[in-house]
Design a protein around this motif. Structure first.
Motif, PDB file in Angstrom:
ATOM      1  N   GLY A 141       0.836  -1.179   0.000  1.00 11.62           N
ATOM      2  CA  GLY A 141       0.000   0.000   0.000  1.00 11.62           C
ATOM      3  C   GLY A 141       0.878   1.239   0.000  1.00 11.62           C
ATOM      4  N   ALA A 142       0.416   2.292  -0.655  1.00 14.68           N
ATOM      5  CA  ALA A 142       1.166   3.544  -0.673  1.00 14.68           C
ATOM      6  C   ALA A 142       1.099   4.213   0.707  1.00 14.68           C
ATOM      7  CB  ALA A 142       0.612   4.478  -1.743  1.00 14.68           C
ATOM      8  N   PRO A 143       2.068   5.057   1.030  1.00 16.19           N
ATOM      9  CA  PRO A 143       2.098   5.665   2.366  1.00 16.19           C
ATOM     10  C   PRO A 143       0.806   6.363   2.769  1.00 16.19           C
ATOM     11  CG  PRO A 143       4.210   5.972   1.306  1.00 16.19           C
ATOM     12  CD  PRO A 143       3.311   5.351   0.281  1.00 16.19           C
ATOM     13  N   ALA A 172      -5.121  19.506   9.993  1.00 12.97           N
ATOM     14  CA  ALA A 172      -4.981  20.002  11.361  1.00 12.97           C
ATOM     15  C   ALA A 172      -3.578  19.781  11.931  1.00 12.97           C
ATOM     16  CB  ALA A 172      -6.015  19.327  12.270  1.00 12.97           C
ATOM     17  N   ASP A 173      -2.920  18.714  11.514  1.00 11.84           N
ATOM     18  CA  ASP A 173      -1.598  18.383  12.048  1.00 11.84           C
ATOM     19  C   ASP A 173      -0.667  17.983  10.902  1.00 11.84           C
ATOM     20  OD1 ASP A 173       0.549  17.722  13.644  1.00 11.84           O
ATOM     21  OD2 ASP A 173      -0.298  15.824  14.346  1.00 11.84           O
ATOM     22  N   PRO A 174      -0.339  18.931  10.022  1.00 13.23           N
ATOM     23  CA  PRO A 174       0.465  18.574   8.852  1.00 13.23           C
ATOM     24  C   PRO A 174       1.833  17.999   9.211  1.00 13.23           C
ATOM     25  CG  PRO A 174       0.267  20.959   9.074  1.00 13.23           C
ATOM     26  CD  PRO A 174      -0.710  20.359  10.029  1.00 13.23           C
ATOM     27  N   GLU A 175       2.456  18.512  10.256  1.00  6.42           N
ATOM     28  CA  GLU A 175       3.778  18.000  10.627  1.00  6.42           C
ATOM     29  C   GLU A 175       3.685  16.555  11.113  1.00  6.42           C
ATOM     30  OE1 GLU A 175       5.668  20.569  13.407  1.00  6.42           O
ATOM     31  OE2 GLU A 175       5.872  22.230  11.980  1.00  6.42           O
ATOM     32  N   GLY A 176       2.649  16.260  11.899  1.00  5.34           N
ATOM     33  CA  GLY A 176       2.488  14.899  12.396  1.00  5.34           C
ATOM     34  C   GLY A 176       2.205  13.910  11.280  1.00  5.34           C
ATOM     35  N   PRO A 214      -7.684  17.612  -3.140  1.00  4.31           N
ATOM     36  CA  PRO A 214      -7.354  18.816  -3.901  1.00  4.31           C
ATOM     37  C   PRO A 214      -5.882  18.776  -4.304  1.00  4.31           C
ATOM     38  CG  PRO A 214      -7.608  19.334  -1.580  1.00  4.31           C
ATOM     39  CD  PRO A 214      -8.042  17.912  -1.752  1.00  4.31           C
ATOM     40  N   GLU A 215      -5.520  19.554  -5.293  1.00  2.00           N
ATOM     41  CA  GLU A 215      -4.193  19.407  -5.893  1.00  2.00           C
ATOM     42  C   GLU A 215      -3.061  19.625  -4.891  1.00  2.00           C
ATOM     43  OE1 GLU A 215      -1.843  20.501 -10.021  1.00  2.00           O
ATOM     44  OE2 GLU A 215      -3.698  21.549  -9.511  1.00  2.00           O
ATOM     45  N   ARG A 220       1.237  16.863  -1.759  1.00  3.45           N
ATOM     46  CA  ARG A 220       1.882  16.607  -0.476  1.00  3.45           C
ATOM     47  C   ARG A 220       1.736  15.164  -0.005  1.00  3.45           C
ATOM     48  NH1 ARG A 220      -0.970  18.781   4.510  1.00  3.45           N
ATOM     49  NH2 ARG A 220      -0.192  17.297   6.028  1.00  3.45           N
ATOM     50  N   LEU A 221       0.547  14.585  -0.203  1.00  2.00           N
ATOM     51  CA  LEU A 221       0.249  13.266   0.360  1.00  2.00           C
ATOM     52  C   LEU A 221       0.508  12.115  -0.608  1.00  2.00           C
ATOM     53  CD1 LEU A 221      -3.120  14.148   2.139  1.00  2.00           C
ATOM     54  CD2 LEU A 221      -0.808  14.174   3.120  1.00  2.00           C
ATOM     55  N   VAL A 222       0.505  12.418  -1.894  1.00  2.00           N
ATOM     56  CA  VAL A 222       0.704  11.364  -2.900  1.00  2.00           C
ATOM     57  C   VAL A 222       2.022  11.551  -3.641  1.00  2.00           C
ATOM     58  CG1 VAL A 222      -0.234  10.285  -4.984  1.00  2.00           C
ATOM     59  CG2 VAL A 222      -1.778  10.997  -3.150  1.00  2.00           C
ATOM     60  N   LEU A 223       2.165  12.649  -4.340  1.00  2.90           N
ATOM     61  CA  LEU A 223       3.354  12.825  -5.176  1.00  2.90           C
ATOM     62  C   LEU A 223       4.652  12.792  -4.359  1.00  2.90           C
ATOM     63  CD1 LEU A 223       2.386  15.549  -7.820  1.00  2.90           C
ATOM     64  CD2 LEU A 223       3.048  13.175  -8.256  1.00  2.90           C
ATOM     65  N   LYS A 224       4.719  13.589  -3.313  1.00  4.46           N
ATOM     66  CA  LYS A 224       5.967  13.674  -2.545  1.00  4.46           C
ATOM     67  C   LYS A 224       6.355  12.329  -1.937  1.00  4.46           C
ATOM     68  CE  LYS A 224       8.154  16.207   1.255  1.00  4.46           C
ATOM     69  NZ  LYS A 224       7.958  17.260   2.298  1.00  4.46           N
ATOM     70  N   PRO A 225       5.435  11.622  -1.244  1.00  6.39           N
ATOM     71  CA  PRO A 225       5.825  10.308  -0.694  1.00  6.39           C
ATOM     72  C   PRO A 225       6.154   9.276  -1.771  1.00  6.39           C
ATOM     73  CG  PRO A 225       3.889  11.153   0.446  1.00  6.39           C
ATOM     74  CD  PRO A 225       4.115  12.035  -0.747  1.00  6.39           C
ATOM     75  N   HIS A 226       5.463   9.320  -2.904  1.00 10.38           N
ATOM     76  CA  HIS A 226       5.753   8.355  -3.963  1.00 10.38           C
ATOM     77  C   HIS A 226       7.146   8.585  -4.543  1.00 10.38           C
ATOM     78  CE1 HIS A 226       1.558   6.593  -4.965  1.00 10.38           C
ATOM     79  NE2 HIS A 226       1.573   7.050  -3.731  1.00 10.38           N
ATOM     80  N   LYS A 227       7.500   9.840  -4.747  1.00 10.78           N
ATOM     81  CA  LYS A 227       8.851  10.132  -5.227  1.00 10.78           C
ATOM     82  C   LYS A 227       9.890   9.634  -4.231  1.00 10.78           C
ATOM     83  CE  LYS A 227       7.522  14.414  -7.621  1.00 10.78           C
ATOM     84  NZ  LYS A 227       7.679  15.883  -7.628  1.00 10.78           N
TER      85      LYS A 227
END
Length: 344
Positions: A141-143, A172-176, A214-215, A220-227
């Motif tokens: 599974g992806a992150p 609400a907790d982007p860093e976490g 949203p883009e 942040r949640l898909v592209l960055k972790p996949h790279k």
């Protein structure tokens, strides 16, 4: 040495017919699977019993002769390897206990492959039994998708289909959430390396919950972790091709194809044929028959298969569903598709 049809497409070749395999091709639509599954009531235990998981992986290969086998496992084994309780409720799906701290999970990332060594044993058993002209696929599974289950826990809240709890955490907790994703990238990379070492010739990343983002969140949640995941897998010495599946990404699938280093992009049911063509101009694609149409069968199924062949058959393409096969799909409808594309 045999070069399986699937691997040829992943190398960019356009083949006389597309290789074919189906997501969830090992499962409840097969009577032999239901009989096997009944021998082990607990689903996690079934996944982690190599002899049974290998048999489940091989059953659809014997019946249909797909061009690739995908190891029988589950995307929620990673949280288990990181210390979070995971179980399945009959008729309801996965449930997860309280999530450990990011710090505690970080200490377990390098051992994720060893913690799930039974999946590697399954792959080795399947590879030994599989015809050499058939490819063997490992997966994870992806992150973000795994994180949604870890954050949602029992996921009984309103909006669970949109992963509302996890998405709210992301705001609400982007860093976490970003720290959790980084842990999952590292753990998943080690898990995938273990699978490649055990005989997987292709690795697929399932991002089941890219839909509705949203883009800015998609980036942040898909592209960055996949790279980061592809980069880390390669750093660990894995050389087999990787398929990324950003389900529900719509027009963002083209950006995904351009910006990630996956060898192929899997497309979902709702992806327009034209977007598929644009993605295919960048790299090989996989997809994207509607599982509901497969269940329905008939002339409409033939028409859609023909549309996909006409739209994508002139380039590197792996025939698959746009999501997993449904438990009540008639076996005759699977055979209908395979005959239509010349795979039987």
């Amino acid at each position: 040495m045999t070069n399986p049809l699937l691997l040829r497409v992943l190398q960019g070749e356009t083949t006389a017919r597309p290789p074919v395999w189906f997501m969830r091709q090992a499962g409840r639509y097969l009577p032999e699977y239901r009989a096997l599954r009944a021998t082990t009531p607990d689903f996690i235990s079934f996944c982690l019993t190599p002899e049974k998981a290998a048999e489940a992986t091989l059953q659809p290969m014997r019946r249909f002769g797909y061009d690739a086998a995908i190891v029988f496992a589950d995307i929620l084994l990673i949280p288990r390897a990181l210390g979070q309780e995971v179980w399945f409720e009959a008729g309801e799906g996965p449930r997860l206990g309280a999530m450990p701290s990011v710090e505690a999970m970080r200490d377990l990332t390098e051992g994720a492959g060893e913690a799930l060594k039974e999946v590697g044993q399954t792959l080795s058993l399947v590879r030994a039994a599989l015809d050499p002209d058939k490819a063997l696929i490992g997966f994870a599974g992806a992150p973000w998708t795994v994180a949604t289950y870890m954050l949602d826990g029992e996921a009984r809240s309103i909006g669970k289909g949109e992963r509302a709890t996890a998405r709210t955490y992301a705001y609400a907790d982007p860093e976490g959430v970003d720290a959790l994703l980084a842990v999952l990238v590292e753990a998943t990379a080690h898990y995938l390396k273990m699978q490649a070492d055990a005989g997987a010739q292709v690795l697929k990343i399932f991002e089941s919950w890219a839909e509705g983002l949203p883009e800015d969140l998609f980036e942040r949640l898909v592209l960055k972790p996949h790279k980061a995941l592809v980069r880390r897998v390669r750093e660990l010495g894995v050389t087999v091709p990787l398929i990324g599946f950003p389900r529900g990404s719509a027009a963002l699938a083209e950006r995904y194809a351009r910006e990630t280093e996956f060898q192929a992009v899997a497309l979902d049911t709702a992806c327009p044929l034209e977007i598929g063509r644009r993605v295919q101009a960048i790299k090989p694609i996989q997809g994207a028959l509607d599982p509901l149409l497969l269940r329905n069968g008939g002339a409409g199924l033939d028409r859609r298969v023909d549309q996909l062949l006409e739209a994508w058959g002139q380039g590197p393409w792996i025939f698959n569903l746009g999501h997993g096969i449904l438990p009540d799909v008639p076996i005759a409808h699977v055979e209908q598709v395979l005959k239509r594309i010349g795979a039987q």
